[in-house]
Write a protein that holds these residues in place. Structure first.
Motif, PDB file in Angstrom:
ATOM      1  N   ILE A 272      11.821  51.699 -18.563  1.00 59.18           N
ATOM      2  CA  ILE A 272      11.122  52.865 -19.082  1.00 59.18           C
ATOM      3  C   ILE A 272      10.504  53.620 -17.913  1.00 59.18           C
ATOM      4  O   ILE A 272       9.987  53.016 -16.972  1.00 59.18           O
ATOM      5  N   THR A 273      10.594  54.953 -17.946  1.00 60.37           N
ATOM      6  CA  THR A 273       9.974  55.790 -16.918  1.00 60.37           C
ATOM      7  C   THR A 273       9.149  56.877 -17.599  1.00 60.37           C
ATOM      8  O   THR A 273       9.635  57.561 -18.503  1.00 60.37           O
ATOM      9  N   VAL A 274       7.914  57.015 -17.141  1.00 62.81           N
ATOM     10  CA  VAL A 274       6.986  57.991 -17.704  1.00 62.81           C
ATOM     11  C   VAL A 274       6.378  58.767 -16.545  1.00 62.81           C
ATOM     12  O   VAL A 274       5.874  58.171 -15.590  1.00 62.81           O
ATOM     13  N   GLY A 275       6.414  60.077 -16.619  1.00 60.59           N
ATOM     14  CA  GLY A 275       5.851  60.896 -15.562  1.00 60.59           C
ATOM     15  C   GLY A 275       4.566  61.569 -15.997  1.00 60.59           C
ATOM     16  O   GLY A 275       4.561  62.320 -16.973  1.00 60.59           O
ATOM     17  N   GLU A 276       3.470  61.302 -15.278  1.00 56.50           N
ATOM     18  CA  GLU A 276       2.234  62.032 -15.526  1.00 56.50           C
ATOM     19  C   GLU A 276       2.373  63.415 -14.905  1.00 56.50           C
ATOM     20  O   GLU A 276       2.682  63.537 -13.721  1.00 56.50           O
ATOM     21  N   MET A 277       2.126  64.476 -15.715  1.00 52.04           N
ATOM     22  CA  MET A 277       2.415  65.827 -15.247  1.00 52.04           C
ATOM     23  C   MET A 277       1.335  66.827 -15.658  1.00 52.04           C
ATOM     24  O   MET A 277       1.459  67.515 -16.666  1.00 52.04           O
TER      25      MET A 277
ATOM     26  N   PRO B 156       5.673  72.635 -22.565  1.00 51.21           N
ATOM     27  CA  PRO B 156       6.710  72.032 -23.408  1.00 51.21           C
ATOM     28  C   PRO B 156       8.121  72.378 -22.937  1.00 51.21           C
ATOM     29  O   PRO B 156       9.018  71.533 -22.987  1.00 51.21           O
ATOM     30  N   GLU B 157       8.303  73.597 -22.474  1.00 51.42           N
ATOM     31  CA  GLU B 157       9.627  74.010 -22.011  1.00 51.42           C
ATOM     32  C   GLU B 157      10.060  73.215 -20.780  1.00 51.42           C
ATOM     33  O   GLU B 157      11.222  72.820 -20.647  1.00 51.42           O
ATOM     34  N   GLN B 158       9.122  72.994 -19.870  1.00 58.61           N
ATOM     35  CA  GLN B 158       9.435  72.187 -18.697  1.00 58.61           C
ATOM     36  C   GLN B 158       9.679  70.731 -19.088  1.00 58.61           C
ATOM     37  O   GLN B 158      10.574  70.072 -18.543  1.00 58.61           O
ATOM     38  N   ALA B 159       8.895  70.233 -20.032  1.00 53.81           N
ATOM     39  CA  ALA B 159       9.040  68.836 -20.454  1.00 53.81           C
ATOM     40  C   ALA B 159      10.405  68.578 -21.083  1.00 53.81           C
ATOM     41  O   ALA B 159      10.955  67.475 -20.973  1.00 53.81           O
TER      42      ALA B 159
ATOM     43  N   GLY C   1      14.616  65.809 -25.709  1.00 49.27           N
ATOM     44  CA  GLY C   1      13.469  65.225 -25.032  1.00 49.27           C
ATOM     45  C   GLY C   1      12.673  64.301 -25.929  1.00 49.27           C
ATOM     46  O   GLY C   1      13.059  63.998 -27.062  1.00 49.27           O
ATOM     47  N   TRP C   2      11.522  63.863 -25.412  1.00 52.99           N
ATOM     48  CA  TRP C   2      10.722  62.871 -26.132  1.00 52.99           C
ATOM     49  C   TRP C   2       9.269  63.009 -25.724  1.00 52.99           C
ATOM     50  O   TRP C   2       8.949  63.275 -24.570  1.00 52.99           O
ATOM     51  N   ASN C   3       8.364  62.805 -26.702  1.00 47.73           N
ATOM     52  CA  ASN C   3       6.931  62.895 -26.473  1.00 47.73           C
ATOM     53  C   ASN C   3       6.319  61.540 -26.163  1.00 47.73           C
ATOM     54  O   ASN C   3       6.763  60.509 -26.679  1.00 47.73           O
TER      55      ASN C   3
END
Length: 561
Positions: free
Chosen positions: A254-259, A264-267, A322-324
């Motif tokens: 699993i990879t999660v990026g703090e941003m 939302p468009e970038q995500a 994508g995913w939240n």
């Protein structure tokens, strides 16, 4: 498991310094975590995210790393880490490391070499610039107050640090930097870890030329995310990491990026599976809705409509691609029951459960921060001296130096300071809440006498058991993963409601986020719907009318069809 197993998983974040101390020095450690793993298994979580335990001077509590391949002695040893990993895997859980690679400690050997001379081979691993008109190279401000540039007298240049001066930023444009980061990630994966949460990872590609940020009145230095985030090569760098580190590797990662500042468009781009960058991101929009234009400590109070719409926007934007991630709390955020709930009244438990209900019912992967499952509250901070977090200390000093409103600053710190999340875990009603036999590094909240894990594990209707039930629903009901999302009553200042629908079945999630009882009209399809979960005792097992009567902080999940 399926390739996207993390879509039905629940992640639990541990802040090691404050979780459990096995050594009696007042600081949490790996041995303490090992001793509490059965508690996490009982809760039902699938993944543990470990905040940094790498060797570090601890200027920013471990987010200033001096050795990526060792454990800081304050937390234990590599052998203890390996034991922890084994125990986690034996219980059927996974372990995710916190990866901080936008910056290092200034004590990291890479920076020590870079700083040694202008012609050192690692000089360009960091950002070094000449003075401009006898001052800083540009007007960028640190997120921890003041300039983002630090003068180095030995080599006669400034170096960039978006955070503390002892956290110099890495220059990701240098291919050797990217290769070194890949080597670190590979080293930990080979050791058996199951993925990474990547700290401020959308800062790794800086704007070409490092131009001045847009000026702000009365501010010499500007901490403008627009200048720091989502630079021209960030997608390229993340795709390269994913391809080179995980490509061809067997396992379920699993990879999660703090941003900070991500839209939302970038995500959608960052989390689009076809692009191969990240599984999900942490966005900050919903945890900024109570902050004014002067910054995070400019506390303005909650407008529930704004909060709902912020989260709804993300639900709809990432519905098809994508995913939240779903979170209220982490090591950088105050306690949600104190921030958005009702912590000082008879509604403490109900509000903690209601907020959990509306979050866990959405589409995305839920994250639970240590103590959130107990409804832990903010600490009763009173003075500036009560705070230990570097960000809070620097902010208050800056307010004093500018002649600002110190009373307002203390209100903002008490409500928003990161110290609120970092007070020790409340295990029992005994001395130091069972966290340590020594003197805790940060004071224990006085309410541990009644708000603690032992007390809640013994109750049938505690905040803890409600989180257990929500986690079970995430595992057992595919609609919570795959169902579409439709917001209801978007402009209601007190009611939070939405539906989740799939080809077979539908769910109604509804909560009264206030003390005053409310009667809400619902569609006829919900008559006779089954109550899957409620947060108040005595709620009827089915909805018997289109008029739903909700008590204060009453939250429910119904199933129909």
């Amino acid at each position: 498991m399926t390739a996207d197993w993390w879509k039905t998983a629940v992640v639990y974040q541990i802040y090691p310094r404050s979780f459990a101390d096995s050594g009696g020095d007042g600081i949490g450690d790996l041995g303490g975590i090992i001793g509490r793993l059965d508690y996490l298994k009982t809760l039902g979580v699938d993944v543990i995210w470990l905040s940094p335990v790498y060797r570090s001077p601890q200027v920013d509590n471990g987010y200033d790393i001096s050795d990526y391949r060792d454990v800081d002695p304050v937390f234990g040893s590599l052998a203890e880490f390996d034991a922890l990993l084994t125990h986690v895997h034996e219980r059927g859980m996974k372990l995710v490391m916190d990866l901080v690679v936008n910056h290092t400690s200034d004590e990291h050997p890479w920076f020590v070499e870079s700083r040694s001379s202008r012609d050192n081979p690692k000089r360009d691993w960091y950002f070094w610039r000449d003075a401009r008109d006898g001052a800083e190279p540009n007007n960028w401000g640190s997120f921890f107050s003041g300039s983002a540039w630090q003068w180095d007298g030995k080599t006669g240049q400034y170096y960039l640090h978006l955070f503390d001066r002892k956290q110099p930023d890495l220059n990701w444009e240098h291919p050797e930097v990217r290769a070194a980061v890949r080597d670190v990630m590979t080293w930990w994966l080979d050791r058996g870890v199951d993925g990474f949460r990547m700290d401020v990872v959308n800062f790794i590609s800086k704007v070409a030329g490092l131009p001045d940020a847009t000026a702000v009145p009365d501010r010499q230095f500007v901490s403008a995310i627009a200048e720091f985030a989502d630079g021209p090569h960030v997608h390229e760098y993340l795709a390269e990491l994913s391809r080179e580190v995980f490509g061809g590797r067997e396992g379920e990662f699993i990879t999660v990026g703090e941003m900070p500042g991500v839209t939302p468009e970038q995500a959608r781009l960052y989390t689009d599976p076809a692009r191969g960058e990240l599984n999900m991101v942490f966005q900050f929009e919903h945890v900024s809705v109570d902050q004014g234009p002067a910054g995070k400590f400019d506390y303005r109070g909650l407008d529930l409509v704004i909060l709902k719409k912020a989260l709804y926007r993300w639900q709809l934007a990432l519905a098809e691609v994508g995913w939240n991630s779903l979170y209220w709390n982490n090591h950088d955020q105050p306690r949600v029951v104190s921030r958005f709930g009702d912590d000082g009244s008879q509604y403490w438990a109900a509000s903690a459960k209601a907020l959990a209900t509306v979050l866990h019912g959405m589409r995305g992967t839920p994250f639970v921060y240590q103590g959130e499952e107990l409804g832990m509250t903010n600490y009763p901070f009173r003075t500036a001296q009560d705070h230990q977090d570097l960000e809070a200390i620097n902010y208050y000093r800056d307010v004093v130096e500018r002649g600002g409103d110190t009373e307002a600053a203390l209100v903002g710190l008490a409500k928003i300071s990161r110290d609120n999340a970092r007070t020790p875990m409340q295990w029992d009603a005994g001395p130091n809440a069972g966290f340590t036999a020594g003197n805790p590094w940060l004071p224990v909240n006085p309410n541990h006498a009644w708000l603690n894990a032992d007390a809640q594990l013994a109750e049938r209707d505690s905040v803890f058991t409600h989180y257990q039930a929500l986690i079970r629903l995430r595992h057992e009901w595919p609609i919570l993963r795959d169902g579409d999302f439709t917001p209801l009553l978007e402009d209601d200042p007190q009611i939070w409601a939405y539906t989740r629908r799939a080809p077979v079945g539908c769910l109604l999630v509804i909560a009264n986020c206030g003390r005053e009882p409310r009667t809400v009209e619902i569609a006829a399809e919900w008559i006779a719907a089954d109550l899957l979960l409620g947060n108040l005792p005595g709620t009827a097992a089915t909805a018997d009318s289109t008029s739903l009567h909700l008590a204060g902080w009453d939250a429910r999940i119904y199933s129909a069809g």
